[in-house]
Design an enzyme around this catalytic site. Sequence first.
Site, PDB file in Angstrom:
ATOM      1  N   ASN A 143      38.576  42.666  42.216  1.00  0.00           N
ATOM      2  CA  ASN A 143      39.172  41.868  41.144  1.00  0.00           C
ATOM      3  C   ASN A 143      38.789  42.452  39.787  1.00  0.00           C
ATOM      4  OD1 ASN A 143      40.369  39.835  42.824  1.00  0.00           O
ATOM      5  ND2 ASN A 143      38.326  38.993  43.177  1.00  0.00           N
ATOM      6  N   GLU A 161      34.941  37.074  38.446  1.00  0.00           N
ATOM      7  CA  GLU A 161      33.872  36.180  37.978  1.00  0.00           C
ATOM      8  C   GLU A 161      32.658  36.939  37.465  1.00  0.00           C
ATOM      9  OE1 GLU A 161      33.067  33.476  41.161  1.00  0.00           O
ATOM     10  OE2 GLU A 161      35.021  32.510  40.988  1.00  0.00           O
ATOM     11  N   HIS A 214      32.733  45.448  41.496  1.00  0.00           N
ATOM     12  CA  HIS A 214      32.321  45.246  42.885  1.00  0.00           C
ATOM     13  C   HIS A 214      33.535  45.288  43.784  1.00  0.00           C
ATOM     14  CE1 HIS A 214      32.901  41.377  40.838  1.00  0.00           C
ATOM     15  NE2 HIS A 214      33.344  40.893  41.988  1.00  0.00           N
ATOM     16  N   HIS A 259      34.806  43.937  47.313  1.00  0.00           N
ATOM     17  CA  HIS A 259      34.566  43.024  48.431  1.00  0.00           C
ATOM     18  C   HIS A 259      35.075  43.734  49.685  1.00  0.00           C
ATOM     19  CE1 HIS A 259      34.353  39.212  45.899  1.00  0.00           C
ATOM     20  NE2 HIS A 259      35.017  40.003  45.073  1.00  0.00           N
TER      21      HIS A 259
HETATM   22  P1  5GP Z   1      34.660  38.079  41.855  1.00  0.00           P
HETATM   23  O1  5GP Z   1      35.330  36.742  41.773  1.00  0.00           O
HETATM   24  O2  5GP Z   1      34.025  38.476  40.552  1.00  0.00           O
HETATM   25  O3  5GP Z   1      35.562  39.136  42.423  1.00  0.00           O
HETATM   26  O4  5GP Z   1      33.526  37.933  42.954  1.00  0.00           O
HETATM   27  C1  5GP Z   1      32.209  37.628  42.664  1.00  0.00           C
HETATM   28  C2  5GP Z   1      31.482  37.427  43.984  1.00  0.00           C
HETATM   29  O5  5GP Z   1      30.107  37.454  43.746  1.00  0.00           O
HETATM   30  C3  5GP Z   1      31.814  36.107  44.671  1.00  0.00           C
HETATM   31  O6  5GP Z   1      32.330  36.356  45.974  1.00  0.00           O
HETATM   32  C4  5GP Z   1      30.459  35.387  44.732  1.00  0.00           C
HETATM   33  O7  5GP Z   1      30.283  34.652  45.914  1.00  0.00           O
HETATM   34  C5  5GP Z   1      29.485  36.534  44.612  1.00  0.00           C
HETATM   35  N1  5GP Z   1      28.204  36.169  43.997  1.00  0.00           N
HETATM   36  C6  5GP Z   1      28.017  35.468  42.850  1.00  0.00           C
HETATM   37  N2  5GP Z   1      26.706  35.337  42.558  1.00  0.00           N
HETATM   38  C7  5GP Z   1      26.053  36.002  43.555  1.00  0.00           C
HETATM   39  C8  5GP Z   1      24.658  36.236  43.809  1.00  0.00           C
HETATM   40  O8  5GP Z   1      23.763  35.814  43.072  1.00  0.00           O
HETATM   41  N3  5GP Z   1      24.359  36.959  44.926  1.00  0.00           N
HETATM   42  C9  5GP Z   1      25.325  37.452  45.760  1.00  0.00           C
HETATM   43  N4  5GP Z   1      24.922  38.149  46.811  1.00  0.00           N
HETATM   44  N5  5GP Z   1      26.644  37.245  45.541  1.00  0.00           N
HETATM   45  C10 5GP Z   1      26.995  36.532  44.457  1.00  0.00           C
END
Ligand code: 5GP
Length: 123
Positions: free
Chosen positions: A93, A101, A106, A108
């Site tokens: 994303n 977020e 990153h 996934h």
């Molecule tokens: P985004 O929405 O930015 O693509 O994904 C962020 C991801 O980071 C989410 O899937 C969320 O669950 C994960 N995440 C957020 N905070 C933490 C954390 O402190 N540790 C880990 N391992 N994952 C996190």
Amino acid sequence: MSYTYDDQNIFAKILRGEIPNKTVLETEHTLAFHDIYPQAPIHVLVIPKGPYVCYDHFCQTASDAEIVDFTRTCGKVCEMMGVKDGGFRTIANAGENAIQEVPHLHFHILGGRNLGRMLAPAE
Ligand code: 5GP
């Protein structure tokens, strides 16, 4: 487009060792760890150690060594997690429209179940 990196984001804190993580694999330029809120039986995040906001930022400014290391690490994670046979999805994303977020690049890597179609219908 230029990007400003916020070094207080949660993944920067993980990289500095300020917050624990469940590491899957660590290399010179890359860290892979389990997502804290897994959305599939396998849900691993792969991040570069360098300060890149999103994939576009990384592609445009990372060194060849970082890009190769990141890409190879994604491949190794897929192998280690055993997702090749059943299939998997890689998501990166970026920005507002994708609802990113955490402002540190990153990938996934999701697998272990049928993941449905790629995009939910637009609201
Ligand atoms: P985004 O929405 O930015 O693509 O994904 C962020 C991801 O980071 C989410 O899937 C969320 O669950 C994960 N995440 C957020 N905070 C933490 C954390 O402190 N540790 C880990 N391992 N994952 C996190």
